[in-house]
Design a protein around this motif. Structure first.
Motif, PDB file in Angstrom:
ATOM      1  N   UNK A  66     -20.048   8.498  96.034  1.00 31.76           N
ATOM      2  CA  UNK A  66     -20.652   9.606  95.296  1.00 31.76           C
ATOM      3  C   UNK A  66     -20.268   9.512  93.832  1.00 31.76           C
ATOM      4  N   UNK A  67     -21.111  10.056  92.997  1.00 33.09           N
ATOM      5  CA  UNK A  67     -20.790  10.135  91.575  1.00 33.09           C
ATOM      6  C   UNK A  67     -19.706  11.189  91.377  1.00 33.09           C
ATOM      7  N   UNK A  68     -18.847  11.032  90.381  1.00 36.99           N
ATOM      8  CA  UNK A  68     -17.769  11.996  90.162  1.00 36.99           C
ATOM      9  C   UNK A  68     -18.289  13.342  89.670  1.00 36.99           C
ATOM     10  N   UNK A  69     -17.475  14.333  89.872  1.00 32.44           N
ATOM     11  CA  UNK A  69     -17.815  15.674  89.409  1.00 32.44           C
ATOM     12  C   UNK A  69     -17.323  15.823  87.972  1.00 32.44           C
ATOM     13  N   UNK A  70     -18.034  15.185  87.061  1.00 33.06           N
ATOM     14  CA  UNK A  70     -17.699  15.259  85.639  1.00 33.06           C
ATOM     15  C   UNK A  70     -18.998  15.376  84.866  1.00 33.06           C
ATOM     16  N   UNK A  71     -19.016  16.235  83.895  1.00 30.96           N
ATOM     17  CA  UNK A  71     -20.222  16.459  83.104  1.00 30.96           C
ATOM     18  C   UNK A  71     -20.518  15.246  82.215  1.00 30.96           C
ATOM     19  N   UNK A  72     -21.776  14.778  82.195  1.00 34.60           N
ATOM     20  CA  UNK A  72     -22.116  13.640  81.353  1.00 34.60           C
ATOM     21  C   UNK A  72     -22.428  14.049  79.911  1.00 34.60           C
ATOM     22  N   UNK A  73     -22.020  13.197  78.992  1.00 30.46           N
ATOM     23  CA  UNK A  73     -22.373  13.310  77.580  1.00 30.46           C
ATOM     24  C   UNK A  73     -22.986  11.974  77.193  1.00 30.46           C
ATOM     25  N   UNK A  74     -24.208  12.008  76.693  1.00 32.83           N
ATOM     26  CA  UNK A  74     -24.917  10.791  76.320  1.00 32.83           C
ATOM     27  C   UNK A  74     -25.050  10.735  74.804  1.00 32.83           C
ATOM     28  N   UNK A  75     -24.667   9.604  74.227  1.00 35.12           N
ATOM     29  CA  UNK A  75     -24.840   9.381  72.794  1.00 35.12           C
ATOM     30  C   UNK A  75     -26.036   8.451  72.621  1.00 35.12           C
ATOM     31  N   UNK A  76     -26.998   8.870  71.803  1.00 38.71           N
ATOM     32  CA  UNK A  76     -28.218   8.103  71.572  1.00 38.71           C
ATOM     33  C   UNK A  76     -28.340   7.815  70.084  1.00 38.71           C
ATOM     34  N   UNK A  77     -28.553   6.554  69.779  1.00 39.33           N
ATOM     35  CA  UNK A  77     -28.746   6.126  68.393  1.00 39.33           C
ATOM     36  C   UNK A  77     -30.212   5.733  68.209  1.00 39.33           C
ATOM     37  N   UNK A 147     -30.354  16.317  84.153  1.00 38.31           N
ATOM     38  CA  UNK A 147     -30.343  16.786  85.532  1.00 38.31           C
ATOM     39  C   UNK A 147     -28.995  17.318  85.981  1.00 38.31           C
ATOM     40  N   UNK A 148     -27.936  16.922  85.270  1.00 36.32           N
ATOM     41  CA  UNK A 148     -26.578  17.314  85.661  1.00 36.32           C
ATOM     42  C   UNK A 148     -25.952  18.281  84.655  1.00 36.32           C
ATOM     43  N   UNK A 149     -26.765  18.997  83.906  1.00 35.70           N
ATOM     44  CA  UNK A 149     -26.311  19.953  82.903  1.00 35.70           C
ATOM     45  C   UNK A 149     -25.394  19.311  81.866  1.00 35.70           C
ATOM     46  N   UNK A 150     -25.725  18.067  81.532  1.00 33.69           N
ATOM     47  CA  UNK A 150     -24.980  17.367  80.499  1.00 33.69           C
ATOM     48  C   UNK A 150     -25.597  17.630  79.141  1.00 33.69           C
ATOM     49  N   UNK A 151     -25.223  16.831  78.184  1.00 33.12           N
ATOM     50  CA  UNK A 151     -25.692  17.017  76.819  1.00 33.12           C
ATOM     51  C   UNK A 151     -26.061  15.662  76.235  1.00 33.12           C
ATOM     52  N   UNK A 152     -27.087  15.646  75.403  1.00 35.91           N
ATOM     53  CA  UNK A 152     -27.492  14.445  74.677  1.00 35.91           C
ATOM     54  C   UNK A 152     -27.162  14.682  73.206  1.00 35.91           C
ATOM     55  N   UNK A 153     -26.440  13.746  72.629  1.00 31.82           N
ATOM     56  CA  UNK A 153     -25.972  13.854  71.247  1.00 31.82           C
ATOM     57  C   UNK A 153     -26.558  12.707  70.439  1.00 31.82           C
ATOM     58  N   UNK A 154     -27.284  13.037  69.389  1.00 36.94           N
ATOM     59  CA  UNK A 154     -27.817  11.999  68.510  1.00 36.94           C
ATOM     60  C   UNK A 154     -26.715  11.513  67.579  1.00 36.94           C
TER      61      UNK A 154
END
Length: 181
Positions: A66-77, A147-154
């Motif tokens: 299973x995937x861990x129970x940790x919120x994802x943060x995605x950095x997009x350039x 989908x996992x209530x994470x955040x996308x950061x530019x």
């Protein structure tokens, strides 16, 4: 029947939050981690969802994984800036990317294999060109984060206003500011 007031144990009150960081190669993941860990009570982990630059793995319900129970943060350039940085990185180091291209125009049209060198037999992601690679990896990361209530950061926003963007991340993940900063 006696009732006692509910209190959280001290270790839970002081526990640092943990964020799973994802991002394409050369997207600013190291800078993001450095800023957040320097100023907030948080562990920004690269390896919670597999390789931070790889695709988020898929597990079947009965796979016992299973995937861990940790919120994802995605950095997009920005794609062009990211790909130019990727080309320069490949030209300088020759690591993590396999391509026949040795100049910028050819690089944009060449087949690409994307991998890590940290494993004996790492997975390899094969793409028809770096643009397709950027689209596939960023789509995978962003879709998972949303989908996992994470955040996308530019990344460009982080460079322009680091304090404001870090505060945005802190609000989203309920991070406490470090007392020593």
């Amino acid at each position: 029947m006696l009732s006692l007031p509910f209190r959280l144990p001290k270790p839970l009150l002081n526990r640092r939050r943990r964020i799973a960081l994802l991002g394409m190669f050369r997207s600013g993941t190291n800078y993001t981690r450095t800023l957040l860990e320097a100023h907030y009570e948080v562990e920004v982990a690269y390896n919670l969802l597999g390789w931070k630059h790889g695709l988020v793995p898929t597990f079947a319900p009965r796979s016992r994984m299973a995937l861990p129970d940790a919120a994802p943060l995605v950095v997009v350039k920005h794609p062009l800036a990211c790909l130019r940085s990727l080309f320069d990185y490949h030209a300088d180091t020759g690591r993590n990317l396999c391509t026949q291209a040795d100049n910028w125009p050819d690089f944009l049209h060449s087949r690409m294999i994307y991998t890590t060198l940290q494993l004996a037999c790492p997975p390899q992601y094969r793409f028809s060109n770096p643009i397709q690679m950027w689209n596939a990896v960023v789509w995978n990361h962003v879709h998972y984060a949303r989908g996992m209530d994470g955040l996308v950061l530019r990344y460009e926003d982080l460079l322009e206003a680091p304090e404001a963007q870090c505060e945005r991340v802190a609000r989203h993940y309920h991070l406490s500011r470090r007392a020593d900063t």
